[in-house]
Design an enzyme around this catalytic site. Structure first.
Site, short mmCIF file in Angstrom:
data_model
loop_
_atom_site.label_atom_id
_atom_site.label_comp_id
_atom_site.label_asym_id
_atom_site.label_seq_id
_atom_site.Cartn_x
_atom_site.Cartn_y
_atom_site.Cartn_z
N SER A 281 -27.84 -3.75 -9.30
CA SER A 281 -29.83 -3.99 -9.62
C SER A 281 -30.97 -2.77 -9.14
O SER A 281 -30.26 -1.69 -8.76
CB SER A 281 -29.45 -5.41 -9.52
OG SER A 281 -31.10 -5.59 -10.34
N HIS A 282 -31.60 -3.49 -8.42
CA HIS A 282 -32.95 -2.37 -7.76
C HIS A 282 -32.25 -2.13 -6.73
O HIS A 282 -33.22 -1.45 -5.79
CB HIS A 282 -33.61 -3.28 -7.57
CG HIS A 282 -33.55 -4.84 -7.16
ND1 HIS A 282 -32.65 -5.73 -7.84
CD2 HIS A 282 -34.02 -4.86 -5.41
CE1 HIS A 282 -32.66 -6.44 -6.77
NE2 HIS A 282 -33.55 -5.94 -5.44
N LYS B 287 -32.60 -11.44 -18.12
CA LYS B 287 -33.96 -11.27 -18.31
C LYS B 287 -33.80 -9.64 -19.12
O LYS B 287 -32.51 -8.98 -19.17
CB LYS B 287 -34.53 -11.24 -17.34
CG LYS B 287 -34.07 -10.81 -16.44
CD LYS B 287 -34.36 -10.27 -14.55
CE LYS B 287 -33.75 -9.44 -13.20
NZ LYS B 287 -33.17 -10.50 -12.51
N ARG C 193 -34.83 -5.62 -15.38
CA ARG C 193 -36.39 -5.69 -14.65
C ARG C 193 -37.27 -4.67 -15.38
O ARG C 193 -37.25 -3.95 -15.85
CB ARG C 193 -36.68 -5.73 -12.91
CG ARG C 193 -36.53 -6.73 -12.03
CD ARG C 193 -35.96 -5.66 -10.86
NE ARG C 193 -35.30 -7.13 -9.95
CZ ARG C 193 -35.17 -7.27 -8.69
NH1 ARG C 193 -36.38 -7.30 -8.21
NH2 ARG C 193 -34.39 -8.30 -8.67
N ASP D 95 -30.26 -1.39 -13.06
CA ASP D 95 -29.47 -1.94 -14.20
C ASP D 95 -30.40 -2.59 -15.52
O ASP D 95 -29.01 -3.02 -16.31
CB ASP D 95 -29.13 -2.93 -13.99
CG ASP D 95 -29.97 -4.54 -13.50
OD1 ASP D 95 -30.50 -4.02 -12.89
OD2 ASP D 95 -29.16 -5.32 -13.88
N ASP E 284 -35.54 -1.19 -13.74
CA ASP E 284 -34.78 -1.03 -12.05
C ASP E 284 -33.59 -0.91 -13.05
O ASP E 284 -33.02 -0.45 -13.84
CB ASP E 284 -34.79 -2.05 -11.87
CG ASP E 284 -33.95 -3.90 -12.63
OD1 ASP E 284 -33.45 -3.09 -13.87
OD2 ASP E 284 -33.13 -4.23 -12.32
#
Ligand code: VG1
Ligand code: CO
Length: 555
Positions: free
Chosen positions: A117-118, A381, A286, A283, A281
């Site tokens: 992710s981030h 999300k 976000r 992936d 972000d």
């Protein structure tokens, strides 16, 4: 080719416990012989009945360093475990929301997502693996616990050997008895968004001239998706997108859309007077939304989207079923739910807790304070969904009143509902022992019966404890989800340890305070929250336990 399955002996590795969102470790950890194979075998062994044999799995991720070797291992293991079909994003690229959509629309069994992710990427940074279910959402705790249990006793895994599959070419092939489809990562997702939103309306609003946009993919996976939307669909110039080529190390940066790590976007919006800025972000799940002189706090963002949904987003024309937020997220969305008569749920941190409510038809729109916003169109999300939702709101607001800005939308919302001031302090990669000790002493205070009525400065404790959640749909219980204290005036402080870090411990402190005093609506959030933050730091003795006098990131 006839599949000859080879069984490989292995031994368990410590610490293969999925956190808030999958297993995240340094690349050096994942690249040890057998490490990735053990974890993937544990996933395949934990897929709920009828299991991996005969299944269809979607595979893809944010394209970070180590993705391609991981995909080649996954292909060998899936063939060794009798998986019928693998749907893989070209070059291993698929945003997290796109995987969720593809699992659902292709009726797959589940998906293996390759992302941290981030978190930063590259040979010295992080990699991650996560399993998503048939509904397109992250595996619930029951399944991640099973995966972890398998990793603690694993003694062998099953592979089919063979040459690497070329994942750079769209088309179909096979490996052993497994059919492999390499697909366009962007097409299905963008088509789906075009059904959710009114692209025509957004395009004509953006083409009208006075409203400018800058989208920053932070070198993450949303680059090609963002370009397809902003440039190809909405007809904006190339200069309306930046950092849109996915890079295995995110250009050396930190692909986290917040005011610290997306600074170049913030600076560009201010210096060039851009009307609307957005980032996503690594992936793509976000989002951050800003306007000139305006930062949209994620807790406000989801409340505003919920407020406008039935007017501005065609997907919600038939009505909104319910709203939800994670526990630390501010109560702004609760106020929208109350006014509109929607059910509203408070769940622990992590998107996996929203899925059951959505599947049961009780939840349409939800969010987390950590720049996560989404709806029941998928089970993750969705960063670009949130960005397009905001453009839809701005298009609708400008139809009503030309010239409406991001700040105007925020202020109008506060005038109706009041403002929930919110901030989060992150203390990243502190020494684990100190963080644990701090949480232990706080826990004994917050959970003691004598804490209620205690005064912390001017704040009198109304209620405190360790958050526990009982899923209203399946009755499963998740304990120890964060220490909270609510005060008599409605404000809150919350402490949690992060479950997504890969080294040491990360402490998160969340603070919230409500005001319906119009004079405060344009105030700086940090200023208003200062007394509360001081009390939180005092009672936790954070500096004593961790040696940190300042947070790494303030949101
Ligand atoms: C963080 C956020 C949480 C989010 C999770 C995954 O978890 O706080 O709200 O769901 O990251 O987001 P934690 O345990 O570190 O606080 V992502 O974009 O990493 O999939
Ligand atoms: Co993410």
């Amino acid at each position: 080719m006839a599949a000859s399955v080879k069984t490989v002996s292995t031994k368990p590795f410590e610490g293969q416990k999925p956190g808030t969102s999958g297993l995240r470790k340094r690349v050096k950890v994942f690249s040890q012989p057998h490490y990735t194979e053990n974890f993937v075998q544990a996933i395949l062994s934990s897929i709920p009945s009828p299991g991996a044999k005969g299944s269809t799995l979607v595979v893809g991720g944010d394209g970070r360093y180590f993705s391609i070797p991981a995909i080649q291992s996954i292909i060998r293991l899936c063939a060794g475990n009798g998986v019928s079909r693998l749907i893989i994003g070209q070059n291993g690229i698929l945003s997290t929301p796109a995987v969720s959509h593809i699992i659902r629309s292709y009726k797959a069994t589940g998906g293996i997502l390759l992302t941290a992710s981030h978190n930063p990427g590259g040979p010295d940074a992080d990699f991650g693996i996560k399993y998503n279910m048939e509904n397109g959402g992250p595996a619930p705790e029951g399944v991640t616990d099973k995966i972890y249990n398998v990793t603690t006793t694993i003694s062998e895994y099953h592979v089919v050997e063979g040459d690497d599959v070329d994942v750079s070419k769209i088309g179909s092939t096979s490996f052993g008895s497994t059919k492999i489809d390499i697909i366009d990562p962007v097409k299905d997702y963008v088509e789906y968004l075009s059904k959710i939103f009114d692209f025509g309306l957004i395009k004509s609003f953006l083409q009208s001239g006075s409203f400018s946009v800058l989208f920053d993919a932070l070198h993450g996976v949303t680059g090609p998706y963002g370009r397809a939307l902003f440039v190809e669909q909405f007809g904006l110039p190339e200069s309306s997108v930046q950092n849109c080529v996915p890079s295995p190390d995110f250009g050396g940066g930190h692909p986290d859309p917040n005011l610290t790590y997306a600074k170049s976007l913030v600076d560009a919006v201010e210096s060039k007077g851009i009307s609307f800025g957005a980032a996503s972000d690594g992936d793509g799940d976000r989002n951050m939304i800003i306007g000139k002189g305006a930062f949209v706090n994620p807790s406000d963002s989801v409340a505003i989207i919920a407020d406008w949904a039935d007017r501005a987003i065609p997907y919600f024309n038939k009505g909104v079923k319910g709203l939800a937020r994670s526990m630390p997220t501010s109560g702004a969305i609760d106020r929208v739910a109350k006014k509109k008569g929607f059910e509203c749920f408070e769940v622990p941190t992590g998107w996996k807790f929203f899925g059951n409510l959505m599947d049961a038809g009780r939840l349409s729109i939800c969010g987390e304070e950590s720049f996560g916003t989404g709806s029941d169109h998928i089970r993750e999300k969705d960063g670009l969904w949130a960005v397009v939702a905001w453009l839809s709101i701005l298009a609708a607001a400008n139809k009503e009143k030309p010239g409406t800005t991001v700040s105007d939308v925020l202020l109008a919302h506060y005038k109706t509902y009041g403002r929930n001031f919110f901030s989060r302090y992150d203390y990243e990669e502190v020494e684990s022992a100190g963080a644990k000790d701090m949480m232990a002493q706080l826990s004994s205070q917050f959970t003691s019966s004598s804490f209620k009525g205690t005064k912390l400065g001017d704040f009198e404790v109304a209620e405190a404890g360790d958050f526990s959640y009982t899923d209203p749909i399946d009755g499963s219980v998740s304990k120890n989800q964060g220490l909270y204290a609510k005060f008599v005036d409605g404000s809150r402080i919350i402490f949690r340890l992060s479950g997504t870090g890969s080294a040491g411990a990360t402490i998160r402190l969340y603070v919230e305070k409500y005001s319906n005093d119009e004079k405060e609506f344009e105030a700086d959030a940090q200023q208003g929250l200062k007394p509360l933050i001081e009390q939180a730091l005092k009672i936790s003795e954070l500096e004593k336990f961790t040696g940190r006098s300042k947070p790494t990131v303030i949101t």
